[in-house]
Design an enzyme around this catalytic site. Sequence first.
Site, mmCIF file in Angstrom:
data_model
loop_
_atom_site.group_PDB
_atom_site.id
_atom_site.type_symbol
_atom_site.label_atom_id
_atom_site.label_comp_id
_atom_site.label_asym_id
_atom_site.label_seq_id
_atom_site.Cartn_x
_atom_site.Cartn_y
_atom_site.Cartn_z
ATOM 1 N N GLY A 1 1.141 -10.158 1.537
ATOM 2 C CA GLY A 1 0.524 -11.477 1.674
ATOM 3 C C GLY A 1 1.339 -12.415 2.523
ATOM 4 C CB CYS B 1 -10.284 -4.368 -4.526
ATOM 5 S SG CYS B 1 -11.802 -4.733 -3.630
ATOM 6 N NE ARG C 1 -4.769 -12.230 5.869
ATOM 7 C CZ ARG C 1 -4.604 -13.438 5.359
ATOM 8 N NH1 ARG C 1 -5.511 -14.355 5.584
ATOM 9 N NH2 ARG C 1 -3.554 -13.738 4.628
ATOM 10 N N PRO D 1 -2.994 -1.249 2.839
ATOM 11 C CG PRO D 1 -3.602 -1.212 0.570
ATOM 12 C CD PRO D 1 -2.467 -1.548 1.492
ATOM 13 C CG MET D 2 -6.008 -3.827 5.857
ATOM 14 S SD MET D 2 -5.636 -4.561 7.446
ATOM 15 C CE MET D 2 -4.351 -3.494 8.065
ATOM 16 C CG HIS E 1 -2.219 -9.972 -2.529
ATOM 17 N ND1 HIS E 1 -3.526 -9.698 -2.193
ATOM 18 C CD2 HIS E 1 -1.923 -11.138 -1.910
ATOM 19 C CE1 HIS E 1 -3.985 -10.666 -1.420
ATOM 20 N NE2 HIS E 1 -3.032 -11.541 -1.239
#
Length: 391
Positions: free
Chosen positions: A241, A116, A298, A31-32, A207
């Site tokens: 991650g 988050c 990323r 999710p981004m 994460h």
Amino acid sequence: MARPSNQESIHPLKLFDIAKNEKRLLYTSAPMVRYSKLAFRQTVHHYGTDLCWTPMILAKEFNRNKFARDSDFTISTAGPQPPTIVQFGANVPQELARASSLVAPFASGVDLNCGCPQSWACSSTLGAALMEKRELVRDMVIETRERLQQDGWDVGLEKDMNNPKGRSVSIKIRVHKDLRKTIDFITTLLAPCPTTSSRPVDFLTIHPRTRQTPSSAPINVEALSILTSTFGDQVPILLSGDVFTLDSLPFTSPIHTFTSSSSSSSSSSSPSQQQAPSDITALVQHDIPKLSGLMSARALLANPALFSGRNSCPWEAVEFFLNKTIKAPMPFKLVLHHISEMCSPGMGPDPRDRSALLNKQERAELMRCGDMIELIDFLEEKKPGGLERTI
Ligand SMILES: Cc1cc2nc3c(=O)[nH]c(=O)nc-3n(C[C@H](O)[C@H](O)[C@H](O)COP(=O)(O)O)c2cc1C
């Protein structure tokens, strides 16, 4: 193993099962916020990502506001959807349950963001603040399962993984500084529901950074190792991650014996903005046999073809994405950001994978494009051989 033809409703646990039978880890896109919109999800799925997350959507707004629904969640009406998990930010059981009920016809599952770290989220008891509220998180996922079941969806975990009406409920978490708190958190989340006697979450994404760890610091592989050995037999676990390339994971796994298929790209290379270690083998100290899958954020932004085994972004992925944005539009500035990411140096630790499709000056030029026509003309000029005529 053949994939079921009805991709629209394929159960995430079925995807875990398929990957396991193929003796590999499951590949997922993270999710981004802003970025993981439909055109991007379609692109990464085309290049081997099994399961795609939407950006976090605030459940409360989603439930109350038609504009929020229209802008936050887009699905494809043409052709099959990439298997999609809709992620929500919520802190009230009823809100998560209602929002999940709204998206269940169009998604494979729903997920709760417990990771988050941003202050606006934490101050509203959303995201990583939920890592201190394990009973509340449990209430939220249980109420969501009950609501989905009342709506006629099947939420019986593995029992429903071949069922087109099967849906998953999952969570994405960070770790605590004191790992015992994370162990307590997961233990609470996995304790059987009194009504169904089964675990309330289908799977878990970890994460392994704390709320305070910057994303430039490496993930805590030791924490991942402990958590997967403790819980990996009870629930499928994904790592989020530092999945930069498939052949540079900072751990080994018996179901991940990957060797890179290519190192594409052209043009000049500039140092990656990211701090991927240059000698990854020096860091590999752990075998993580009970990990079921990988999630990348990323590195997929920089290279949507990552899970097809490429270590840097090929031009064809840029083009594929551009095609998809024309059919599933997004704000033009966002298109530019995506293209700029894809044309930047890759994130792999091997300097050969850090080449970029455009050099720094070309990327600055790219960002000056004012509309889609200018952008297509620009890329037409830069891509060796020009763009395919499908655009
Ligand atoms: C631009 C961006 C937006 C993100 N938005 C979300 C989000 O909406 N929900 C979430 O759980 N995590 C979000 N994250 C965190 C990622 O999902 C992921 O856990 C984190 O970036 C570590 O993975 P990576 O090393 O592959 O980047 C976001 C990360 C980035 C870079």
